[in-house]
Every structure is written in structure tokens, then in C-alpha cells.
Design a protein around this motif. Structure first.
Motif, PDB file in Angstrom:
ATOM      1  N   LEU A 184       0.829  -1.201   0.000  1.00 51.51           N
ATOM      2  CA  LEU A 184       0.000   0.000   0.000  1.00 51.51           C
ATOM      3  C   LEU A 184       0.861   1.248   0.000  1.00 51.51           C
ATOM      4  N   ILE A 185       0.273   2.322  -0.521  1.00 50.75           N
ATOM      5  CA  ILE A 185       0.882   3.651  -0.562  1.00 50.75           C
ATOM      6  C   ILE A 185      -0.172   4.655  -0.105  1.00 50.75           C
ATOM      7  N   ALA A 197       8.912  -2.164   2.772  1.00 52.49           N
ATOM      8  CA  ALA A 197       9.779  -1.121   3.328  1.00 52.49           C
ATOM      9  C   ALA A 197       9.284   0.245   2.864  1.00 52.49           C
ATOM     10  N   THR A 198       9.666   1.273   3.618  1.00 51.26           N
ATOM     11  CA  THR A 198       9.364   2.649   3.263  1.00 51.26           C
ATOM     12  C   THR A 198      10.460   3.530   3.848  1.00 51.26           C
ATOM     13  N   THR A 234       3.449   1.761   4.778  1.00 48.10           N
ATOM     14  CA  THR A 234       3.577   3.078   4.161  1.00 48.10           C
ATOM     15  C   THR A 234       3.585   4.147   5.241  1.00 48.10           C
ATOM     16  N   HIS A 235       4.329   5.216   4.990  1.00 47.40           N
ATOM     17  CA  HIS A 235       4.361   6.341   5.922  1.00 47.40           C
ATOM     18  C   HIS A 235       3.041   7.096   5.837  1.00 47.40           C
ATOM     19  N   PHE A 238       2.612   4.908  10.742  1.00 45.72           N
ATOM     20  CA  PHE A 238       2.572   4.129   9.520  1.00 45.72           C
ATOM     21  C   PHE A 238       1.196   3.484   9.366  1.00 45.72           C
ATOM     22  N   LEU A 239       0.881   3.121   8.137  1.00 46.35           N
ATOM     23  CA  LEU A 239      -0.261   2.265   7.852  1.00 46.35           C
ATOM     24  C   LEU A 239       0.265   0.929   7.354  1.00 46.35           C
ATOM     25  N   LEU A 240      -0.401  -0.145   7.777  1.00 48.71           N
ATOM     26  CA  LEU A 240      -0.010  -1.485   7.379  1.00 48.71           C
ATOM     27  C   LEU A 240      -1.217  -2.241   6.853  1.00 48.71           C
TER      28      LEU A 240
END
Length: 274
Positions: free
Chosen positions: A21-22, A185-186, A241-242, A252-254
Motif C-alpha cells: 500500500l501507498i 519497506a518505506t 507506508t508512511h 505508519f499504515l499497514l
């Protein structure tokens, strides 16, 4: 070990097996490893939209043997770069979605993936791209070490022509005695935040019993791990994602891949103190 907050934020109906995800401009863009669509979920309207990425199979649930296996997503110059895992011969597609033109283009990454395997002595059974970031004008691809050789590492491609540039092996710890493998990763403040999952198995194709997920920090200058810490002993998080930051914390979101036929995806919020 840092104190953290991990909580279920919401559930999105209509997409299962979320693999990346973004977060971008109040929307969350998601990919699924068993679908050929890019999904966009509006945080304002709570609605889900779909964009077909590959004509190879237009149904939402693609059979395992023929799926493109989209596992890695990153944003570069107002475009989303979406990578197939490369874990089988039909999983070599790179799809580029241009926000400005609302256009989808694709590139066969088969020759690039083959060059990575040959240049850096990675067997086909150990090749499994699960994460991607844009860093210092290069694309970093994170190989998940869930094959027989446990080859966790980072492939570096030149952004302008996708030519192989370097490979850095990374040694990850274990969780509950099970080896960890990169899942995404981000980048935040020039540090690479990554997640890695533990599955009781040694195949890039078959799923194993989930033992949990850790969060870690990889320093790009030295390729040294600053720290890792478990964030769950039951979830296999595959996307990171940040979201937002302030002086005291990073959020972050996961997304979680439940390795089943569920038609929904849980989105979690992870708050990490600075």
C-alpha cells in the motif's frame, strides 16, 4: 525496545490478500497478490475504486498458477511502480501507473530479474521481490528470504533504465525460532523502515504457518540494521507506508495478507515514538 501502538484502523471490503500500500493525498492505494487491479480507497468518502493493471486475467481472484503476484509498490515522480514478485516465470511484470495521465504502462522484468539472479548468485527458488522504495535516484527491491537459502537482501536498480547496480545481503533475526523474511519497506527521514514476517516454511510459492511480524530500521549508508522489534506474533503484515509524522512520533499504515479467500483487508495504524 521502543513502546508502540498498533491498532486496527478500519476494514476495506472488496479487496483480499493485500500485499502492499501507498498513502497519497488522502487516498490509500493498494495491491493484492491474487488480483490484477490497483485499488484506491478514499479516506474522505470511504469508497473503493479499481484500475485494471494487466489484461492477463481480468477477474478479481486470479488463480495462483497464473497470477501476476504483485507484491511491491512505490511512488516515483507522480507514478506508482508495481512489481511482480519474480518467484515464478509468469510473475515478472512491472506496471507503471501515471497519476497525471491516468495511464497504465507495463514492462517485462524477466530479463532484469534474470540478470539479478545471475549477477548475484541468487537461485530461482530464493528469488522473491516483496518490497520497493525510491532512494537516491535508484530503486531498491527487497528480496524476501523465505526460500531454502533464506536470501534476505536488497537489489539496487538504476532508476532511469532499470539496470542492475548492486546487491546487499541483509541478515535478519528469527522470531519464535522461525527465520524472518522482508515483506515491505518505506523511507522516512532518510531511514529505511521495514517489516519482515516469519512463516514456518521454506518456499517462495507455498504459504506457511504465520508466526508474526517485526518492524526494523535499516540505515541506507551502511546497510546495517539499527534495530528490530516484534509488532505482532499472529499477523503477517505485507504492506507498510508512511502516514503522518510530528516531532514526537511517526505513524505508519499497514495491510495484512491473511492467505485465504477473504474479500476484505484490514488496515492497521502503527505509531512509533521518535
Amino acid at each position: 525496545m521502543k513502546e508502540f501502538i498498533l491498532e486496527l484502523l478500519f476494514t476495506i471490503q472488496g479487496i483480499g490478500a493485500a500485499s502492499g500500500l501507498i498513502y497519497r493525498e488522502q487516498d490509500i492505494y493498494l495491491i493484492s497478490d491474487n488480483s490484477n487491479y490497483l485499488y484506491s480507497y478514499s479516506l474522505e468518502t470511504k469508497t473503493l475504486k479499481e484500475k485494471l493493471l494487466s489484461e492477463r486475467a481480468v477477474n478479481v481472484q486470479v488463480p495462483k498458477k497464473i497470477k501476476a503476484d504483485f507484491e511491491a509498490i512505490t511512488e516515483i515522480d507522480s507514478c506508482l511502480y508495481i512489481f511482480g514478485s519474480g518467484s515464478t516465470a509468469n510473475r515478472n511484470l512491472l506496471v507503471i501507473y501515471d497519476f497525471r495521465l491516468d495511464r497504465v504502462d507495463s514492462i517485462d522484468m524477466g530479463p532484469v530479474y534474470q540478470a539479478l539472479r545471475e549477477n548475484y548468485a541468487i537461485s530461482a527458488d530464493d528469488f522473491n521481490i516483496e518490497g520497493a522504495i525510491d532512494l537516491n535516484s535508484d530503486i531498491w527491491l527487497f528480496n524476501r528470504g523465505n526460500g531454502p537459502g533464506q536470501k534476505n537482501g536488497v537489489f539496487v536498480l538504476q532508476r532511469n533504465n532499470l539496470a542492475p547496480k548492486a546487491y546487499y545481503p541483509v541478515t535478519l533475526p528469527s522470531l519464535k525460532g522461525i527465520p524472518l523474511g522482508f515483506t515491505d519497506a518505506t523511507v522516512v527521514d532518510n531511514k529505511i523502515y521495514f517489516i519482515a514476517a516469519a512463516e514456518d516454511g521454506s518456499s517462495t510459492y507455498l504459504d506457511g504457518d504465520v508466526q508474526g511480524t517485526v518492524l526494523g530500521v535499516l540505515l541506507p549508508e551502511t546497510l546495517q540494521i539499527e534495530y528490530t522489534q516484534p509488532i505482532s506474533f499472529s499477523h503477517k503484515f505485507e504492506g507498510l507506508t508512511h502516514y503522518i509524522s510530528d516531532s514526537s512520533s511517526i505513524t505508519f499504515l499497514l495491510c495484512e495478507d491473511q492467505d485465504g479467500d477473504a474479500d476484505f483487508s484490514d488496515i492497521y495504524r502503527l505509531v512509533l515514538p521518535r
